[in-house]
Motif scaffolding. Structure first.
Motif, PDB file in Angstrom:
ATOM      1  N   LEU A   1      -3.136   3.320   5.086  1.00 31.19           N
ATOM      2  CA  LEU A   1      -1.801   3.025   4.588  1.00 31.19           C
ATOM      3  C   LEU A   1      -1.864   1.995   3.456  1.00 31.19           C
ATOM      4  N   ARG A   2      -2.683   0.975   3.607  1.00 31.99           N
ATOM      5  CA  ARG A   2      -2.792  -0.056   2.576  1.00 31.99           C
ATOM      6  C   ARG A   2      -3.347   0.532   1.278  1.00 31.99           C
ATOM      7  N   VAL A   3      -4.355   1.393   1.376  1.00 32.48           N
ATOM      8  CA  VAL A   3      -4.931   2.025   0.186  1.00 32.48           C
ATOM      9  C   VAL A   3      -3.873   2.887  -0.499  1.00 32.48           C
ATOM     10  N   ARG A   4      -3.082   3.574   0.268  1.00 34.03           N
ATOM     11  CA  ARG A   4      -2.017   4.414  -0.295  1.00 34.03           C
ATOM     12  C   ARG A   4      -1.011   3.556  -1.059  1.00 34.03           C
ATOM     13  N   ARG A   5      -0.669   2.388  -0.528  1.00 27.60           N
ATOM     14  CA  ARG A   5       0.265   1.485  -1.210  1.00 27.60           C
ATOM     15  C   ARG A   5      -0.342   0.953  -2.501  1.00 27.60           C
ATOM     16  N   ILE A   6      -1.632   0.620  -2.470  1.00 32.02           N
ATOM     17  CA  ILE A   6      -2.309   0.129  -3.668  1.00 32.02           C
ATOM     18  C   ILE A   6      -2.334   1.212  -4.739  1.00 32.02           C
ATOM     19  N   CYS A   7      -2.715   2.421  -4.366  1.00 33.95           N
ATOM     20  CA  CYS A   7      -2.747   3.542  -5.323  1.00 33.95           C
ATOM     21  C   CYS A   7      -1.360   3.811  -5.880  1.00 33.95           C
ATOM     22  N   GLY A   8      -0.368   3.790  -5.015  1.00 33.46           N
ATOM     23  CA  GLY A   8       1.007   4.012  -5.456  1.00 33.46           C
ATOM     24  C   GLY A   8       1.444   2.982  -6.481  1.00 33.46           C
ATOM     25  N   LEU A   9       1.081   1.731  -6.247  1.00 34.32           N
ATOM     26  CA  LEU A   9       1.401   0.676  -7.196  1.00 34.32           C
ATOM     27  C   LEU A   9       0.725   0.930  -8.541  1.00 34.32           C
ATOM     28  N   LEU A  10      -0.553   1.251  -8.503  1.00 34.71           N
ATOM     29  CA  LEU A  10      -1.303   1.451  -9.744  1.00 34.71           C
ATOM     30  C   LEU A  10      -0.771   2.628 -10.556  1.00 34.71           C
TER      31      LEU A  10
END
Length: 75
Positions: A1-10
């Motif tokens: 979930l955290r990786v998905r949020r980071i990718c979404g931000l980028l």
């Protein structure tokens, strides 16, 4: 979930900058490359990333410069 949020931000900030994510879990390192995604990395994105993962866990540089034989030392 955290990786998905980071990718979404980028990817929410379009631009010419490529990115990779290093994950370190229980001593095991993983490199996630996103060759089909880019970002417009700026101070706002950096600040939001720092809030998510801490400034000590962010490294900025050229893919050409990185040494694939050594995983970055994130503390």
């Amino acid at each position: 979930l955290r990786v998905r949020r980071i990718c979404g931000l980028l990817v929410s900030s379009p631009g010419p900058d490529s990115f990779e994510i290093y994950l370190v879990d229980q001593g095991q390192a993983y490199l996630l490359d996103f060759p089909n995604h880019t970002t417009g990395f700026d101070d706002d994105i950096r600040h939001k990333l720092e809030q998510m993962v801490g400034s000590e866990n962010i490294r900025i540089g050229s893919k050409i410069e990185r040494n694939l034989t050594k995983v970055p030392d994130f503390k």
